[in-house]
Write a protein that holds these residues in place. Structure first.
Motif, PDB file in Angstrom:
ATOM      1  N   SER A   1       0.827  -1.211   0.000  1.00 13.36           N
ATOM      2  CA  SER A   1       0.000   0.000   0.000  1.00 13.36           C
ATOM      3  C   SER A   1       0.862   1.262   0.000  1.00 13.36           C
ATOM      4  O   SER A   1       0.532   2.262  -0.628  1.00 13.36           O
ATOM      5  N   GLU A   2       1.989   1.190   0.720  1.00  9.33           N
ATOM      6  CA  GLU A   2       2.895   2.339   0.790  1.00  9.33           C
ATOM      7  C   GLU A   2       3.838   2.420  -0.404  1.00  9.33           C
ATOM      8  O   GLU A   2       4.626   3.367  -0.514  1.00  9.33           O
ATOM      9  N   LYS A   3       3.784   1.414  -1.270  1.00  8.91           N
ATOM     10  CA  LYS A   3       4.685   1.311  -2.428  1.00  8.91           C
ATOM     11  C   LYS A   3       6.145   1.395  -1.997  1.00  8.91           C
ATOM     12  O   LYS A   3       6.974   2.032  -2.652  1.00  8.91           O
ATOM     13  N   ASP A   4       6.422   0.744  -0.892  1.00 10.83           N
ATOM     14  CA  ASP A   4       7.778   0.736  -0.333  1.00 10.83           C
ATOM     15  C   ASP A   4       8.467  -0.549  -0.779  1.00 10.83           C
ATOM     16  O   ASP A   4       8.363  -1.592  -0.133  1.00 10.83           O
ATOM     17  N   ALA A   5       9.192  -0.471  -1.877  1.00  8.95           N
ATOM     18  CA  ALA A   5       9.801  -1.657  -2.468  1.00  8.95           C
ATOM     19  C   ALA A   5      10.863  -2.275  -1.552  1.00  8.95           C
ATOM     20  O   ALA A   5      10.974  -3.496  -1.437  1.00  8.95           O
ATOM     21  N   LYS A   6      11.638  -1.431  -0.904  1.00  7.58           N
ATOM     22  CA  LYS A   6      12.695  -1.936  -0.032  1.00  7.58           C
ATOM     23  C   LYS A   6      12.097  -2.728   1.126  1.00  7.58           C
ATOM     24  O   LYS A   6      12.600  -3.798   1.498  1.00  7.58           O
ATOM     25  N   LYS A   7      11.034  -2.206   1.691  1.00  9.44           N
ATOM     26  CA  LYS A   7      10.367  -2.887   2.788  1.00  9.44           C
ATOM     27  C   LYS A   7       9.712  -4.174   2.298  1.00  9.44           C
ATOM     28  O   LYS A   7       9.761  -5.218   2.964  1.00  9.44           O
ATOM     29  N   TYR A   8       9.124  -4.104   1.093  1.00 11.32           N
ATOM     30  CA  TYR A   8       8.431  -5.259   0.539  1.00 11.32           C
ATOM     31  C   TYR A   8       9.382  -6.444   0.365  1.00 11.32           C
ATOM     32  O   TYR A   8       9.068  -7.573   0.786  1.00 11.32           O
ATOM     33  N   VAL A   9      10.540  -6.207  -0.221  1.00  8.27           N
ATOM     34  CA  VAL A   9      11.467  -7.323  -0.473  1.00  8.27           C
ATOM     35  C   VAL A   9      12.036  -7.888   0.826  1.00  8.27           C
ATOM     36  O   VAL A   9      12.487  -9.035   0.859  1.00  8.27           O
ATOM     37  N   SER A  10      11.985  -7.107   1.922  1.00 10.51           N
ATOM     38  CA  SER A  10      12.487  -7.618   3.202  1.00 10.51           C
ATOM     39  C   SER A  10      11.602  -8.738   3.736  1.00 10.51           C
ATOM     40  O   SER A  10      12.027  -9.507   4.605  1.00 10.51           O
ATOM     41  N   PHE A  11      10.368  -8.831   3.230  1.00  5.27           N
ATOM     42  CA  PHE A  11       9.457  -9.900   3.659  1.00  5.27           C
ATOM     43  C   PHE A  11       9.514 -11.109   2.725  1.00  5.27           C
ATOM     44  O   PHE A  11       8.852 -12.118   2.987  1.00  5.27           O
ATOM     45  N   CYS A  12      10.291 -11.012   1.649  1.00  5.08           N
ATOM     46  CA  CYS A  12      10.353 -12.080   0.654  1.00  5.08           C
ATOM     47  C   CYS A  12      11.621 -12.901   0.828  1.00  5.08           C
ATOM     48  O   CYS A  12      12.664 -12.396   1.245  1.00  5.08           O
ATOM     49  N   ALA A  13      11.536 -14.182   0.501  1.00  2.00           N
ATOM     50  CA  ALA A  13      12.704 -15.055   0.556  1.00  2.00           C
ATOM     51  C   ALA A  13      13.718 -14.629  -0.497  1.00  2.00           C
ATOM     52  O   ALA A  13      13.362 -14.061  -1.537  1.00  2.00           O
ATOM     53  N   ASN A  14      14.969 -14.920  -0.235  1.00  8.25           N
ATOM     54  CA  ASN A  14      16.045 -14.502  -1.142  1.00  8.25           C
ATOM     55  C   ASN A  14      15.824 -15.000  -2.563  1.00  8.25           C
ATOM     56  O   ASN A  14      16.097 -14.289  -3.537  1.00  8.25           O
ATOM     57  N   GLU A  15      15.320 -16.242  -2.702  1.00  5.29           N
ATOM     58  CA  GLU A  15      15.149 -16.795  -4.045  1.00  5.29           C
ATOM     59  C   GLU A  15      14.082 -16.059  -4.851  1.00  5.29           C
ATOM     60  O   GLU A  15      14.066 -16.148  -6.082  1.00  5.29           O
ATOM     61  N   MET A  16      13.201 -15.330  -4.173  1.00  2.00           N
ATOM     62  CA  MET A  16      12.174 -14.576  -4.886  1.00  2.00           C
ATOM     63  C   MET A  16      12.694 -13.250  -5.426  1.00  2.00           C
ATOM     64  O   MET A  16      12.172 -12.731  -6.412  1.00  2.00           O
ATOM     65  N   VAL A  17      13.692 -12.689  -4.755  1.00  2.00           N
ATOM     66  CA  VAL A  17      14.125 -11.323  -5.084  1.00  2.00           C
ATOM     67  C   VAL A  17      15.537 -11.247  -5.634  1.00  2.00           C
ATOM     68  O   VAL A  17      15.952 -10.192  -6.117  1.00  2.00           O
ATOM     69  N   GLU A  18      16.269 -12.340  -5.588  1.00  2.00           N
ATOM     70  CA  GLU A  18      17.659 -12.311  -6.023  1.00  2.00           C
ATOM     71  C   GLU A  18      17.762 -11.915  -7.504  1.00  2.00           C
ATOM     72  O   GLU A  18      17.106 -12.486  -8.369  1.00  2.00           O
TER      73      GLU A  18
END
Length: 385
Positions: A293-310
């Protein structure tokens, strides 16, 4: 069963689940009940407690503002506090066996105050080693402040995030509980108590059977009966007090009948662990939706597993996976449900709107060294009648 309790305008939750992994599915249920104070008479059986009654011990757990995820209530452990479950039961009740099973299946760390004290006596340069050794040799009780300092240090040094600490055989008496209440609330939150209840006649049979192979000097009927008497006179009043605390807080005392086969006891143990861990998973899912909702990409990827964002650009990943081109997602969600695939993998499903469209989302959460992370998610359209 799920219960909501109101205390000074704050809702506190406690709930247990009807089935176990891998098919444990949690849905909104239950009814609210009103907060009611506990009179002095209601805790008269705990006469060995220090002044202050049940109100004093409410500080061992963390009250939380009312939170709901699509109809599922949850409590968020404050940042920086360790999640704790006391593990209590008479000698031979099987809490050691259940603790071993928990460690094999859940993101937990097992801590024994007694073992920590024994280990401390062998550490070179320990400021407490000499005093602890003197107490152990003389059969005296080690000052509770030392035991708690070792427990706190062990929790701080334990690897991994969002771990649940199983404190085995503690608190044994009100001296232990008073010490914990005075020293540990700033760094921990007691989210649950596992109480394994077993009658003496069953314990006697178990101890005699165990004595054939254990080699333990205290595995005999005379020692067992003394230990059981001590447990009833010193520890059970503490359990009674913790039950009163549970009535007015987010903590829950899980009463588990331990005079059954290991498999049956394990089913109830899983329900208890699922109840506590569900809070962390729901809290993570809500924080992830807030980052969208906040469009905070940095915060969003912190909740994702490494294999999703690497190897991905966080801004593009957020846009492609979550935001869409024309319609923005809403955090108005409903019909939430949790399914425990295992003790370290949980599915969260719920319905959510994207503009005029309605979808069912499922997010898969897995526990890693960095805590609970989303490893996969998918959406399916929902046709509204």
């Amino acid at each position: 069963m799920m219960m909501l309790m109101r205390r000074n305008g704050i809702f506190l939750r406690a709930y247990a689940f009807a089935t176990t992994p891998p098919t444990n599915s949690i849905k909104p249920t239950g009814r609210p009940i009103l907060y009611s104070s506990v009179s002095e008479t209601s805790v008269a059986s705990s006469a060995t407690a220090s002044d202050g009654g049940v109100e004093k011990y409410l500080f061992i757990t963390s009250p939380s503002e009312a939170r709901s995820f699509g109809g599922l209530p949850y409590v968020e452990t404050p940042e920086g506090k360790s999640r704790v479950m006391f593990v209590l039961g008479g000698p031979g009740s099987g809490k050691g066996t259940q603790s071993d099973l928990i460690l094999q299946n859940y993101p937990c760390v097992h801590l024994s105050a007694g073992q920590l004290l024994r280990d401390e006596t062998t550490k070179e340069g320990s400021p407490h080693a000499e005093l602890i050794e003197e107490c152990l040799v003389a059969g005296k009780i080690v000052p509770v402040e030392i035991s708690l300092a070792l427990l706190e240090q062990a929790m701080q040094e334990a690897p991994g995030k969002s771990m649940v600490f199983l404190i085995d055989g503690f608190p044994r008496n009100f001296d232990n509980l008073d010490g914990w209440t005075a020293q540990m609330p700033p760094v921990s939150s007691v989210n649950g108590v596992l109480h394994y209840d077993c009658p003496l006649e069953v314990l006697e049979k178990r101890i005699l059977e165990r004595a054939k192979e254990s080699g333990r000097s205290d595995d005999n009927l005379e020692s067992l009966r003394k230990r059981f008497k001590t447990f009833n006179s010193e520890t059970m009043p503490v359990v009674d007090m913790l039950r009163e605390v549970a009535k007015e807080s987010s903590m829950e005392v899980f009463e588990i009948a331990a005079n059954r086969p290991i498999e049956s006891v394990w089913e109830d143990t899983q329900k208890a662990l699922n109840s506590v861990i569900a809070n962390d998973v729901l809290a993570q899912n809500w924080k992830l939706l807030e980052s969208v909702s906040e469009k905070d990409a940095k915060k969003y990827v912190s909740f994702c597993a490494n294999e999703m964002v690497e190897g991905c650009d966080p801004e593009k990943l957020l846009e492609d996976q979550e935001l869409g081109e024309d319609e923005r997602p809403s955090n108005c969600i409903s019909k939430a449900e949790l399914t425990f695939v295992s003790g370290t993998k949980v599915n969260v499903s719920y319905e959510r709107t994207f503009g005029k469209s309605h979808f069912k989302e499922t997010r898969v959460w897995s526990h890693t060294q960095d805590g609970w992370k989303m490893v996969h998610f998918f959406r399916t359209p929902v046709t509204q009648g």
